[in-house]
Design an enzyme around this catalytic site. Sequence first.
Site, short mmCIF file in Angstrom:
data_model
loop_
_atom_site.label_atom_id
_atom_site.label_comp_id
_atom_site.label_asym_id
_atom_site.label_seq_id
_atom_site.Cartn_x
_atom_site.Cartn_y
_atom_site.Cartn_z
CE LYS A 33 -0.47 0.19 5.04
NZ LYS A 33 -1.41 0.27 6.19
NE ARG A 128 -6.79 0.85 11.33
CZ ARG A 128 -5.53 0.71 10.94
NH1 ARG A 128 -4.67 1.72 11.09
NH2 ARG A 128 -5.10 -0.42 10.42
CE1 TYR A 242 12.68 32.94 3.85
CE2 TYR A 242 12.76 30.54 3.72
CZ TYR A 242 12.55 31.77 3.12
OH TYR A 242 12.22 31.83 1.79
CG MET A 290 9.25 24.59 -0.92
SD MET A 290 8.24 25.58 -2.03
CE MET A 290 7.02 26.24 -0.89
#
Length: 345
Positions: A33, A128, A242, A290
């Site tokens: 998965k 679940r 930053y 980023m």
Amino acid sequence: MAQAQLTIDLDAIRANWRALDALSDCESGAVVKADSYGLGADRVAPMLAREGVRRFFTATVEEGAAVRKALGDGPEINVFGGHMAGDAALIKSAGLTPMLNSIDQMLRHVEALPGHPFGIQLDSGMNRLGMEAEEWAALRELALKQKPRLIMSHLACADEPNHGMNAHQLRNFREMTDGIDAPRSLSATGGILLGKNYHFDVTRPGIGLYGGMPFREAKRVVSLHIPVIQTREVKTGESVGYGNAFVARSPMKVATISAGYADGLQRALAPKTYLWAGETRCKLLGRISMDLITVDVTAVDTMPDTLELLGPHQTVDHLANHIDTIGYEILTSLGNRYARVYRGE
């Protein structure tokens, strides 16, 4: 090139499957998965099929169809999410086996695809997915007449061997399934490590295939090397990155490397994370942005082209520990901007 390289060792995945299979006294499937935990189901699943895996597990029908495309006919592909509204056509065309989680899913499946294979997922205590004991009792006789391919449940605390929940769920699963004439499955990687009482007929190794805990003996699967774009000398009192989040207390050399939170490297990693230049450990400085990360390379004599974030010195679980998460999250967050190199095909 300012593109980080993620290396995925298929030989290591193969060896990890063999090791977990050897611990099981039954059939071993494979969980692929989330695109094989972010590492590429189109590469991983065919390799495991060649190794002998005959049952694969995905989360959704769409994932299952992609794995079928990679595998072709033959292996069984089980879908944990079951048969949702609108899934019938894809289940049929891709030859998938949904793990039905409720009476509603059971009715939907037999009405839309009479005679099509299915499995059953039971809730043994995790609350679940799966049918609860009362629901299963009402449906059991009818469901068993339809010859389910697998009856399964999932352990909530298998990565904690001494947790009382393991024995509680084992007892519940046995109470719901003893005496049935269908293969049973309870254990993923953690359950395999709990021992044979938890194995039943089919195990479902997942994270252990990809080098993660709780399988301590797993071979390392991923390496991540990030290019150095630029180095500079930083004076005492100057800031880096930053928000002036780091201020130099002495003269130092700083490297700017080409990766960031857009590549799945969470900003929260910054305070505790190191990278490696050969055998030299280099502290991450300031904030992860980023696309860029700044690193203290003052102690590096000969600057390499890349710095290692994942590899022999540091695993996904080491990174996970820095931010109080799990290796699964680090692994599945690795982004699609990396140049992916597969070894061992």
